[in-house]
Motif scaffolding. Structure first.
Motif, PDB file in Angstrom:
ATOM      1  N   ARG A   1       0.856  -1.187   0.000  1.00  0.00           N
ATOM      2  CA  ARG A   1       0.000   0.000   0.000  1.00  0.00           C
ATOM      3  C   ARG A   1       0.895   1.240   0.000  1.00  0.00           C
ATOM      4  O   ARG A   1       1.782   1.366   0.840  1.00  0.00           O
ATOM      5  CB  ARG A   1      -0.938  -0.015   1.210  1.00  0.00           C
ATOM      6  N   VAL A   2       0.646   2.138  -0.935  1.00  0.00           N
ATOM      7  CA  VAL A   2       1.529   3.276  -1.194  1.00  0.00           C
ATOM      8  C   VAL A   2       0.823   4.571  -0.803  1.00  0.00           C
ATOM      9  O   VAL A   2      -0.270   4.864  -1.304  1.00  0.00           O
ATOM     10  CB  VAL A   2       1.919   3.329  -2.683  1.00  0.00           C
ATOM     11  N   ASN A   3       1.444   5.357   0.053  1.00  0.00           N
ATOM     12  CA  ASN A   3       0.918   6.687   0.362  1.00  0.00           C
ATOM     13  C   ASN A   3       1.547   7.695  -0.597  1.00  0.00           C
ATOM     14  O   ASN A   3       2.455   8.460  -0.262  1.00  0.00           O
ATOM     15  CB  ASN A   3       1.161   7.025   1.827  1.00  0.00           C
ATOM     16  N   TYR A   4       1.043   7.648  -1.816  1.00  0.00           N
ATOM     17  CA  TYR A   4       1.529   8.432  -2.949  1.00  0.00           C
ATOM     18  C   TYR A   4       1.308   9.928  -2.734  1.00  0.00           C
ATOM     19  O   TYR A   4       0.541  10.348  -1.855  1.00  0.00           O
ATOM     20  CB  TYR A   4       0.817   7.964  -4.220  1.00  0.00           C
ATOM     21  N   ARG A   5       1.960  10.752  -3.560  1.00  0.00           N
ATOM     22  CA  ARG A   5       1.670  12.182  -3.550  1.00  0.00           C
ATOM     23  C   ARG A   5       0.185  12.396  -3.854  1.00  0.00           C
ATOM     24  O   ARG A   5      -0.351  11.835  -4.808  1.00  0.00           O
ATOM     25  CB  ARG A   5       2.533  12.917  -4.594  1.00  0.00           C
ATOM     26  N   GLY A   6      -0.456  13.188  -3.034  1.00  0.00           N
ATOM     27  CA  GLY A   6      -1.905  13.324  -3.051  1.00  0.00           C
ATOM     28  C   GLY A   6      -2.511  12.802  -1.767  1.00  0.00           C
ATOM     29  O   GLY A   6      -3.623  13.177  -1.396  1.00  0.00           O
ATOM     30  N   SER A   7      -1.754  11.946  -1.044  1.00  0.00           N
ATOM     31  CA  SER A   7      -2.223  11.397   0.229  1.00  0.00           C
ATOM     32  C   SER A   7      -2.113  12.449   1.335  1.00  0.00           C
ATOM     33  O   SER A   7      -1.268  13.347   1.295  1.00  0.00           O
ATOM     34  CB  SER A   7      -1.374  10.183   0.630  1.00  0.00           C
ATOM     35  N   THR A   8      -2.953  12.325   2.326  1.00  0.00           N
ATOM     36  CA  THR A   8      -2.820  13.123   3.539  1.00  0.00           C
ATOM     37  C   THR A   8      -1.806  12.470   4.471  1.00  0.00           C
ATOM     38  O   THR A   8      -1.381  11.333   4.271  1.00  0.00           O
ATOM     39  CB  THR A   8      -4.169  13.238   4.245  1.00  0.00           C
ATOM     40  N   GLY A   9      -1.407  13.207   5.508  1.00  0.00           N
ATOM     41  CA  GLY A   9      -0.534  12.654   6.528  1.00  0.00           C
ATOM     42  C   GLY A   9       0.939  12.973   6.357  1.00  0.00           C
ATOM     43  O   GLY A   9       1.746  12.709   7.252  1.00  0.00           O
ATOM     44  N   TYR A  10       1.310  13.554   5.214  1.00  0.00           N
ATOM     45  CA  TYR A  10       2.719  13.821   4.924  1.00  0.00           C
ATOM     46  C   TYR A  10       2.956  15.281   4.564  1.00  0.00           C
ATOM     47  O   TYR A  10       3.932  15.625   3.912  1.00  0.00           O
ATOM     48  CB  TYR A  10       3.203  12.902   3.800  1.00  0.00           C
ATOM     49  N   GLY A  11       2.069  16.151   4.993  1.00  0.00           N
ATOM     50  CA  GLY A  11       2.207  17.575   4.748  1.00  0.00           C
ATOM     51  C   GLY A  11       1.342  18.051   3.595  1.00  0.00           C
ATOM     52  O   GLY A  11       0.958  17.294   2.703  1.00  0.00           O
ATOM     53  N   SER A  12       1.061  19.353   3.601  1.00  0.00           N
ATOM     54  CA  SER A  12       0.172  19.942   2.603  1.00  0.00           C
ATOM     55  C   SER A  12       0.781  19.918   1.212  1.00  0.00           C
ATOM     56  O   SER A  12       0.069  19.735   0.215  1.00  0.00           O
ATOM     57  CB  SER A  12      -0.158  21.383   2.996  1.00  0.00           C
ATOM     58  N   LEU A  13       2.087  20.121   1.108  1.00  0.00           N
ATOM     59  CA  LEU A  13       2.725  20.130  -0.209  1.00  0.00           C
ATOM     60  C   LEU A  13       2.645  18.748  -0.851  1.00  0.00           C
ATOM     61  O   LEU A  13       2.441  18.631  -2.069  1.00  0.00           O
ATOM     62  CB  LEU A  13       4.180  20.584  -0.088  1.00  0.00           C
ATOM     63  N   TRP A  14       2.832  17.688  -0.053  1.00  0.00           N
ATOM     64  CA  TRP A  14       2.718  16.322  -0.563  1.00  0.00           C
ATOM     65  C   TRP A  14       1.286  16.053  -1.032  1.00  0.00           C
ATOM     66  O   TRP A  14       1.068  15.490  -2.103  1.00  0.00           O
ATOM     67  CB  TRP A  14       3.128  15.341   0.531  1.00  0.00           C
ATOM     68  N   ARG A  15       0.324  16.505  -0.239  1.00  0.00           N
ATOM     69  CA  ARG A  15      -1.086  16.284  -0.587  1.00  0.00           C
ATOM     70  C   ARG A  15      -1.461  17.005  -1.881  1.00  0.00           C
ATOM     71  O   ARG A  15      -2.210  16.481  -2.704  1.00  0.00           O
ATOM     72  CB  ARG A  15      -1.972  16.780   0.548  1.00  0.00           C
ATOM     73  N   ASP A  16      -0.931  18.215  -2.080  1.00  0.00           N
ATOM     74  CA  ASP A  16      -1.346  19.025  -3.224  1.00  0.00           C
ATOM     75  C   ASP A  16      -0.461  18.844  -4.452  1.00  0.00           C
ATOM     76  O   ASP A  16      -0.674  19.496  -5.470  1.00  0.00           O
ATOM     77  CB  ASP A  16      -1.350  20.511  -2.829  1.00  0.00           C
ATOM     78  N   ALA A  17       0.533  17.960  -4.366  1.00  0.00           N
ATOM     79  CA  ALA A  17       1.495  17.807  -5.463  1.00  0.00           C
ATOM     80  C   ALA A  17       0.867  17.251  -6.737  1.00  0.00           C
ATOM     81  O   ALA A  17       1.452  17.362  -7.814  1.00  0.00           O
ATOM     82  CB  ALA A  17       2.652  16.913  -5.028  1.00  0.00           C
ATOM     83  N   LEU A  18      -0.310  16.650  -6.642  1.00  0.00           N
ATOM     84  CA  LEU A  18      -0.946  16.081  -7.828  1.00  0.00           C
ATOM     85  C   LEU A  18      -1.640  17.132  -8.684  1.00  0.00           C
ATOM     86  O   LEU A  18      -2.021  16.845  -9.835  1.00  0.00           O
ATOM     87  CB  LEU A  18      -1.935  14.982  -7.432  1.00  0.00           C
ATOM     88  N   GLU A  19      -1.823  18.341  -8.188  1.00  0.00           N
ATOM     89  CA  GLU A  19      -2.516  19.377  -8.948  1.00  0.00           C
ATOM     90  C   GLU A  19      -1.754  19.659 -10.241  1.00  0.00           C
ATOM     91  O   GLU A  19      -0.543  19.809 -10.253  1.00  0.00           O
ATOM     92  CB  GLU A  19      -2.643  20.659  -8.120  1.00  0.00           C
ATOM     93  N   GLY A  20      -2.463  19.720 -11.347  1.00  0.00           N
ATOM     94  CA  GLY A  20      -1.861  19.975 -12.640  1.00  0.00           C
ATOM     95  C   GLY A  20      -1.518  18.711 -13.402  1.00  0.00           C
ATOM     96  O   GLY A  20      -1.512  18.721 -14.640  1.00  0.00           O
ATOM     97  N   ARG A  21      -1.229  17.608 -12.684  1.00  0.00           N
ATOM     98  CA  ARG A  21      -0.935  16.320 -13.341  1.00  0.00           C
ATOM     99  C   ARG A  21      -1.714  15.222 -12.614  1.00  0.00           C
ATOM    100  O   ARG A  21      -1.147  14.238 -12.156  1.00  0.00           O
ATOM    101  CB  ARG A  21       0.556  16.013 -13.325  1.00  0.00           C
ATOM    102  N   VAL A  22      -2.987  15.406 -12.519  1.00  0.00           N
ATOM    103  CA  VAL A  22      -3.853  14.526 -11.741  1.00  0.00           C
ATOM    104  C   VAL A  22      -3.742  13.088 -12.251  1.00  0.00           C
ATOM    105  O   VAL A  22      -3.782  12.832 -13.449  1.00  0.00           O
ATOM    106  CB  VAL A  22      -5.315  15.010 -11.825  1.00  0.00           C
ATOM    107  N   GLY A  23      -3.587  12.150 -11.324  1.00  0.00           N
ATOM    108  CA  GLY A  23      -3.474  10.745 -11.677  1.00  0.00           C
ATOM    109  C   GLY A  23      -2.075  10.348 -12.092  1.00  0.00           C
ATOM    110  O   GLY A  23      -1.524   9.356 -11.601  1.00  0.00           O
ATOM    111  N   LEU A  24      -1.453  11.119 -12.955  1.00  0.00           N
ATOM    112  CA  LEU A  24      -0.119  10.793 -13.452  1.00  0.00           C
ATOM    113  C   LEU A  24       0.932  10.936 -12.358  1.00  0.00           C
ATOM    114  O   LEU A  24       1.879  10.143 -12.289  1.00  0.00           O
ATOM    115  CB  LEU A  24       0.218  11.687 -14.648  1.00  0.00           C
ATOM    116  N   THR A  25       0.768  11.931 -11.498  1.00  0.00           N
ATOM    117  CA  THR A  25       1.704  12.118 -10.383  1.00  0.00           C
ATOM    118  C   THR A  25       1.634  10.942  -9.422  1.00  0.00           C
ATOM    119  O   THR A  25       2.670  10.384  -9.029  1.00  0.00           O
ATOM    120  CB  THR A  25       1.382  13.422  -9.644  1.00  0.00           C
TER     121      THR A  25
END
Length: 598
Positions: free
Chosen positions: A396-420
């Motif tokens: 189980r992967v807590n990929y960029r977009g996941s909560t729990g690892y900071g706001s920047l990690w959570r929001d990193a998928l913006e602009g490349r949704v799914g691909l990130t």
């Protein structure tokens, strides 16, 4: 082996009981002990428990009023999440429509006062609104806006209420407003707003038990932390706590301390924070996930806990079991291991579960969590345990977009949704193969909701990486999903992509699984809810039709509910269909129930 994994689903489970603020012996909880998740009352003084709701597809949303007199519960249709509030006396009797005059809607929050005052939040295609309901009076609208929001809290004296809103146009990073309620005129006036600007979310939690201080979670330092805001006095107090990870909070009943919940690397810890002295005291909680916690009037904290190996339980910080479901405990599973993998956006945290009596390399299933604003924890999962019982390693992967690892990690998928997110999943996939954990010829990509979306997208974007794809209630055709989904999710998508499919069509096309369907080589299983308002059925059918036109191997399991099922036996059928499909395409056939497949 088959019976063991099914026992985990059938073992009765319960949620952390809530209780009436003015009558703490009166509690409300959820349980699946009847075979379907429903609401139950519990009189702590007498020990009596009573099932409140009984509906074919279950009920999960309910609230006790502050006096413990009535139970409010949300009545939708077969899991479509579109409904209205009903209420019933705590001791039983006929239920009634709680607020006559309000039409059905999606949930937008509920706040109840001891005097009988009720504020109802509603989300519809017209946006978000809040309505005042007083005994024997028709409801009055006290707030409305085209952009989405959420009704969070009503002060104990019923003079103030707090909402989260996105009037600035970004529903993923909300602002907070406190309004003064005038029950005589049925109106409300803004007292003050709190907004930290673009990209910074604020979440109102609750008013203090005896005054107008509002507990809010902020993201001013790239993580969740608490602050106390008094909108009337114009004061603001950030709670500085030197702990890693993200922090949530709630009030102790006397209002002089906060219960702090720390979320760090997929595990939880609880603390008491004294507001006067700043003293932080850790509470005795075993390693794992605390999924909910609340302080009782005597200061004892009750919490819902589990770990990957041990089934859920409801305990308190004195070491006592608060409430146990009927019947036998679920069979235990294996403990989880942590993995840290270097990825294109930084280190990725993953959780690995291995079969105990077999050796690597394993057939391996990547269980991709939904959300995307969610994460995988060191918590008990019948799904994970079922895969492990059948010889699969689970990653189980807590990929960029996941909560729990900071706001920047959570929001990193913006602009490349799914691909990130897929870049991170691929990095962990490659690590799993190179480390000798996973057999590259027996890799399954599985997920539900956003995880199902990533599973379909993943086997199109990286077709050589996966042997099997399983997607439950997925986004499959993003533009069509946008057209049919609830307005709150359309607002979420606009924030995520920077506009609607009409405004930025190329971004939706680039991030949509149906764009890549021609490249899919793995057999695909799709599980779909006929009444799903989040990942609607039409856009899934579009994807299935393209698979069929292109001659791609696929199977479909349809069920008569919404975004998942609250019925235990239906959940077992879902799991059986997934195991059967994976084993038929990676190894020997498993004899399992097959009803429901189309």
């Amino acid at each position: 082996m088959g019976e063991r994994w099914q026992e985990r689903f059938r073992a009765a489970r319960i949620s952390l009981p809530s209780w009436a603020k003015e009558a703490p012996d009166r509690s409300l909880f959820r349980s699946n002990s009847s075979g379907t998740w429903e609401l139950y009352t519990w009189d702590r003084a007498t020990g009596e428990q009573r099932q409140v709701t009984k509906r074919p597809n279950g009920t999960t949303t309910g609230v006790l009023d502050p006096t413990g007199t009535r139970v409010w519960w949300f009545d939708d249709t077969d899991g479509d999440e579109f409904g209205l509030w009903r209420r019933q006396e705590f001791d039983g009797g006929e239920h009634e429509i709680a607020v006559p005059g309000l039409e059905r809607s999606y949930l937008g929050g509920l706040a109840l006062g001891a005097s009988g005052t009720a504020l109802v939040g509603r989300s519809t295609d017209d946006g978000f609104s809040v309505h005042l309901a007083l005994p024997d009076r028709p409801p009055r609208t006290v707030y409305s806006h085209r952009e989405e929001g959420w009704l969070a809290a009503l002060s104990r004296d019923e003079s103030l209420f707090a909402i989260a809103h996105s009037e600035h146009g970004d529903s993923r990073h909300m602002a907070v407003r406190v309004l003064r309620l005038d029950t005589a005129t049925g109106t409300a006036q803004t007292v003050a707003d709190l907004w930290d600007g673009p990209g910074k979310n604020l979440s109102p939690v609750a008013f203090a038990p005896h005054d107008h201080r509002l507990l809010v979670l902020h993201e001013r330092r790239d993580r969740l932390e608490p602050l106390i805001w008094d909108a009337v006095a114009g004061s603001e107090h950030e709670i500085a706590i030197d702990l890693p990870g993200e922090l949530a909070a709630d009030w102790y009943p006397d209002g002089d301390a906060l219960l702090i919940s720390q979320d760090f690397r997929a595990r939880s810890r609880l603390y008491r924070y004294d507001l006067a002295s700043g003293a932080l005291t850790e509470l005795p909680v075993p390693p794992g996930l605390v999924s909910a916690a609340a302080p009782r009037p005597d200061g004892t904290v009750e919490y819902a806990w589990s770990s990957s190996a041990r089934p859920p339980m409801i305990r308190d910080t004195n070491g006592r079991t608060v409430l146990s479901p009927p019947g036998p405990e679920a069979p235990w599973s294996v403990p989880v291991e942590d993995a840290t993998v270097s990825g294109p956006g930084g280190d990725i945290h993953a959780l690995v579960s291995r079969p105990e009596e077999e050796s690597a390399p394993f057939p391996t299933v990547f269980l991709v969590h939904g959300g995307p604003e969610a994460q995988d924890f060191d918590s008990f999962s019948p799904d994970v345990a079922a895969w492990v019982d059948h010889g699969f390693a689970v990653v189980r992967v807590n990929y960029r977009g996941s909560t729990g690892y900071g706001s920047l990690w959570r929001d990193a998928l913006e602009g490349r949704v799914g691909l990130t997110e897929l870049e991170d999943i691929k990095a962990v996939r490659d690590w799993a193969v190179e480390s000798g954990l996973a057999d590259p010829d027996r890799l399954v990509l599985e997920g539900g909701s956003w995880g199902g979306y990533l599973a379909l997208l993943g086997v199109g974007v990286y077709p050589d990486d996966w042997r099997v794809a399983i997607a439950a209630v997925p986004i499959a055709d993003y533009a069509a999903a946008y057209e049919d989904e609830m307005e709150a999710l359309r607002a979420f998508d606009r924030s995520l992509f920077g506009g609607s499919p009409q405004e930025v069509p190329e971004l939706y096309q680039r991030s949509s699984p149906i764009t890549y369907v021609g490249d899919v080589t793995a057999p695909v299983l799709i599980l779909a809810g006929e009444n799903d308002p989040r990942c609607p059925i039409r856009q899934i059918d579009n994807y299935i039709e393209r698979l069929a036109e292109l001659g791609k191997p696929h199977e479909v399991y349809r069920f008569d509910a919404g975004h998942g099922s609250l019925v235990v036996e239906e959940r077992i059928r879902h799991m059986a269909a997934e195991l059967d499909f994976a084993l038929r395409n990676t190894g020997p056939v498993l004899e399992v129930p097959r009803s429901g497949r189309s």
